[in-house]
Design a protein around this motif. Structure first.
Motif, PDB file in Angstrom:
ATOM      1  N   ILE A  36       0.860  -1.186   0.000  1.00 57.76           N
ATOM      2  CA  ILE A  36       0.000   0.000   0.000  1.00 57.76           C
ATOM      3  C   ILE A  36       0.895   1.235   0.000  1.00 57.76           C
ATOM      4  CG2 ILE A  36      -1.879   1.204   1.172  1.00 57.76           C
ATOM      5  CD1 ILE A  36      -2.527  -1.685   0.276  1.00 57.76           C
ATOM      6  N   GLU A  53     -11.064  -3.791  -2.788  1.00 59.65           N
ATOM      7  CA  GLU A  53      -9.622  -3.780  -2.557  1.00 59.65           C
ATOM      8  C   GLU A  53      -8.965  -5.140  -2.782  1.00 59.65           C
ATOM      9  OE1 GLU A  53     -11.454  -3.152   1.668  1.00 59.65           O
ATOM     10  OE2 GLU A  53     -11.922  -2.591  -0.403  1.00 59.65           O
ATOM     11  N   GLU A  60       0.657  -4.486   3.358  1.00 61.96           N
ATOM     12  CA  GLU A  60      -0.796  -4.539   3.577  1.00 61.96           C
ATOM     13  C   GLU A  60      -1.133  -5.370   4.802  1.00 61.96           C
ATOM     14  OE1 GLU A  60      -4.798  -6.412   2.895  1.00 61.96           O
ATOM     15  OE2 GLU A  60      -2.877  -7.423   2.600  1.00 61.96           O
TER      16      GLU A  60
END
Length: 875
Positions: free
Chosen positions: A189, A494, A348
């Motif tokens: 991320i 996501e 993440e």
């Protein structure tokens, strides 16, 4: 039987969920019916129920319950994911509490502790989903590390390796120092981070006796200068032309490195000089390969400095950054610092800052595998809902990179690769097969050992829609042939690439078809201020506590009322309160009907017309609801249901059907009402399973067989409805609303009966509804006229004019003042509309519908002015 005054959700939920489960209502086996299949996105075995799970699983349960009631063989497969990184972290933490270090254990000992943790905590979230009412086939519950599922994963690895998709090599990977494992690009991320840009002075090596000269390099990572292999300048940058062919000295460690040239260097960034650190930056690595530079890796797997750093060995990378800056400053080698904002990657899974690291890993070539998975979505074979995500999906799949599939962990499916004492390797399922393969290749089997790394968790979950039916190991078994492809997948945007794309890839690879037809992508649950819910912000309510407070049905309704597909939902507990109020409204309406005494009289005109109208209105609403379901507008389907039940059934039909105070109701009207109520319970069941099942078994509906339950009752089917009846009744409702508004405005008691006269120029048959008007608006002496009665107040309903005599009940002087003010306002409004319509440029250039709208405004205002003027004159 007696029905309690208030609805007790806790009692109903416990009773009916146990009943459904024990009596096999959730169970599905292949038969002659049409299958409807959903595989649950397996939550992490480490997880506990949060608001995202609540939304996702509520939607799945609505879809599965509706399909079950439609007579389909509904199969919802639950399960959990082994979540390698997260679970290993939990186990390490548990061991730490017991005074045990992972380093002290063998792999087998560690895995014993891991399975102990899984057995103790791994089923928590599934039990919590039962509280939500999830009607899964619990006998089909799977875990991604079940023996047969793990077997399927290993077989898949071997299959893809033999087809040339899987390979092993040293590459720059995303390294998670906290998880101590590589992670894929999709698990990184990127976030904007405020950093410091350090301007560091590097000495340029000159001849003995020369005055020292320096070049300055700007970097955000001074802790990596000990790994520098070169300084790079742009050959077109005249500022540094004098440095060509020279060498520089790495600060603090005094190592000599070459100054190289490459157009990759951005002349405008920093000073135009770049430090090249091949071991700790992807672009630097590529530069290093191009210029044959030494690779110096100064970081341990946990992000601390190793012996190659020469200084600050054992220091964490971030504390080393501060220490290096201080040492540089003390040595006079830190020219200046300045604030700098840039993108930094974070894991993440652990939220640790990612470290680019050269590492020997296993990879899967993705370009060829990805093409069919892209085509399925682009061609509409797999529908993404909403379709705004298609472009995102297309971008990902067209720019896909090779997938790093190995993880440096012990918890997970161990990669089926085997090494001998010479470091040579083969891929084989068992040690015996590996030994045979080495011998066949004429290589030694001495020191035979298996690869330590495990496969990425997404590799195993990518097989989920097939492996839960044992469809890769036994591709022609009854379950996979019946349930695959599944119907709908409900998941979060996501993980569209992490998981959805990989399931499509594997589905095509093994069965030549995608694993599902529709992918419903939910939004992110945010608070009412728009912030993402998180523990750190303290803005995420406990779903279990919500269900205890508002009842499960109330929370389900609350979640869905605020959740359009693909859009983030602004959750407020007020929605749950609205859901609880809806349940109470249904409960109280049921108590009302149950409390009626029945007589053999004929139904009244109001009751008969109400029944005709609501029958058509139910079918009209059902068609609307079915349309919403067909387009996966679940929130809209619920809102249409909500309005039908609250507004149409409770506020209009029951009010018209109910007998006068302490009077019995005609049996025909009562039976019709009970039938409508049964249809309402069927309609709300997918959204509100507990209250619907509780009321379904009341003796109001007679004696039911043991398995005659709402959960398997036939879902209502659309029938024809009469638009003319609905339109006429809408006019009647309008008349009632106008009279009620008139009472409120004039502060007249609802108990005061008012005379009503109607000048009807439309084709509405008001005579048919006179009894309904009398009952709902408390009017009397309804008559039809062509002239306005003296002293009456009028209002328009469509083309028809209604007159209500209120002169005896109001303050005439005050009413004159009110009407005069309204006339003044309308004259002003009409003046502005006329001015707009008198403007030729507006009339000629505006869209026709805009001009038509202004003309309609003018006509309405003129009609109201005429009525008000007449009302004023009559006073």
């Amino acid at each position: 039987m007696q029905i309690s005054k208030t609805y007790n959700p806790r009692e109903a939920e416990s009773k009916w969920y146990s009943f459904w489960k024990e009596n096999g209502f959730f169970r599905s086996v292949p038969d002659e019916r049409e299958p409807y299949t959903i595989v649950m996105p397996p939550p992490n075995v480490t997880g506990v129920l949060h608001m995202g799970h609540m939304l996702n699983n509520t939607i799945q349960d609505v879809l599965i319950r509706r399909a079950r009631m439609q007579g389909k063989n509904a199969c919802w497969v639950p399960g959990t994911d082994h979540a390698s990184i997260a679970t290993e972290a939990k186990v390490v933490a548990m061991l730490k509490e017991r005074g045990i270090s992972k380093k002290e254990l063998t792999r087998e000992q560690f895995l014993e502790y891991a399975w102990e943790w899984k057995e103790k905590y791994g089923g928590i979230i599934l039990k919590q989903l039962e509280k939500l009412g999830a009607s899964c086939d619990w006998q089909r519950t799977r875990f991604t590390m079940d023996p047969d599922l793990s077997d399927a994963v290993i077989d898949t690895f071997i299959r893809l390796y033999r087809k040339g998709y899987i390979y092993r090599g040293v590459r720059m990977v995303n390294w998670d120092p906290q998880g101590r494992t590589a992670v894929s690009d999709e698990e990184v991320i990127r976030r904007e981070v405020n950093q410091t840009l350090y301007y560091v002075r590097y000495a340029v090596k000159g001849e003995p006796g020369d005055i020292p000269t320096y070049l300055t390099i700007a970097t955000t990572r001074p802790e990596t200068i000990m790994a520098d292999s070169a300084v790079c300048i742009n050959p077109n940058d005249e500022r540094w032309a004098h440095l060509k062919g020279k060498t520089a000295i790495v600060p603090l460690v005094n190592r000599e490195i070459p100054i190289i040239e490459d157009e990759y260097v951005d002349i405008a960034f920093g000073t135009g000089c770049l430090k090249v650190t091949p071991a700790h930056d992807l672009n630097d690595y590529e530069l290093g390969q191009k210029h044959n530079l030494e690779v110096i890796d100064i970081l341990n797997d946990d992000g601390t400095l190793n012996d190659k750093a020469e200084i600050l060995v054992g220091e964490d990378r971030f504390s080393a950054r501060k220490a290096i800056a201080k040492l540089l400053d003390e040595a006079g080698l830190l020219e200046k610092t300045e604030p700098y904002t840039s993108q930094v990657g974070f894991s993440e899974r652990t939220d640790a800052a990612i470290e680019p690291k050269l590492s020997m890993q296993w990879f899967c070539r993705m370009q060829e595998l990805a093409k069919p998975a892209l085509d399925y979505v682009v061609n509409g074979d797999v529908k993404l809902i909403p379709d705004k995500f298609i472009n995102t999906y297309r971008y990902w799949m067209e720019n896909i990179k090779d997938w790093t599939i190995s993880r440096q962990l012990w918890w997970g499916q161990r990669i089926p690769a085997w090494y001998n004492a010479e470091g040579e390797w083969v891929v084989a399922k068992t040690e015996k097969e590996a030994s045979e393969e080495f011998i066949a290749q004429g290589k030694t089997t001495d020191g035979l050992r298996q690869e330590d790394d495990v496969l990425d968790t997404w590799f195993s979950s990518g097989l989920w829609p097939m492996s839960v039916f044992d469809g890769t190991r036994h591709p022609d078994n009854a379950d996979i042939n019946y349930y695959y492809p599944t119907n709908d997948l409900v998941t979060a945007p996501e993980i569209l690439f992490f998981w959805v794309a990989r399931m499509i890839i594997f589905g095509h690879e093994f069965r030549g078809t995608p694993p599902f037809r529709n992918v419903y992508l939910t939004g992110i649950v945010r608070d009412k201020l728009g912030r993402k819910m998180s523990k750190s912000l303290g803005n995420s309510p406990d779903p279990i506590e919500l269900m205890e407070q508002y009842g499960t049905d109330g929370v389900r309704v609350g979640m869905l009322l605020s959740s359009p597909a693909g859009n983030d939902l602004m959750f407020d507990v007020a929605y749950c309160e609205q859901g609880r109020n809806f349940a109470n409204k249904i409960w109280n309406a049921f108590r009302l009907v149950k409390g009626w005494e029945v007589s053999g009289e004929t139904a009244s005109s109001a009751q008969r017309e109400a029944a005709v109208w609501f029958g058509h209105r139910f079918n009209q609403a059902l068609a609307e609801i079915e349309g919403h379901f067909a387009n996966y507008r679940i929130s809209d389907a619920l809102m249409a249901t909500y309005k039908l039940v609250w507004d149409d059934f409770c506020s209009w039909y029951l009010e018209l059907a109910k007998p006068a105070y302490q009077q019995p109701i005609a049996k025909g009207a009562f039976d019709t009402t009970v039938g409508f109520f049964e249809s309402v319970l069927k309609l709300i069941h997918p959204f509100m399973p507990f209250i619907s099942e509780e009321l379904w078994h009341d003796d109001l509906f007679g004696t039911r067989a043991a398995h005659d339950c709402c959960i398997v009752a036939e879902y209502p089917k659309c029938s024809e409805y009469d638009s003319k009846v609905l339109a006429d009744f809408a006019v009647v409702q309008h008349v009632v609303s106008e009279i009620r508004n008139l009472r409120n405005a004039k502060q007249l008691s609802p108990k005061t009966t008012l005379p009503l006269a109607i000048h009807a120029t439309s084709d509405v048959n008001y005579a048919r509804y006179t009894e309904a008007l009398e009952k709902m608006a408390n009017v009397s002496d309804i008559r039809f006229t062509t002239e306005k009665p003296a002293g009456s107040t009028s209002f328009l309903v469509g083309k028809d004019e209604c007159y209500v005599d209120i002169a005896q009940n109001i303050d005439v002087h005050a009413e004159k003042e009110r009407i005069a003010k309204e006339i003044a306002y309308l004259n002003g409004f009409l003046k502005s509309v006329n001015a707009k319509l008198a403007n030729e440029r507006f009339v000629q250039n505006a869209k026709p519908d805009v001009v038509a709208n202004e003309r309609n405004k003018k006509a309405d205002a003129e009609a109201k002015l005429q009525l008000l003027t007449e009302n004023l004159a009559s006073l």
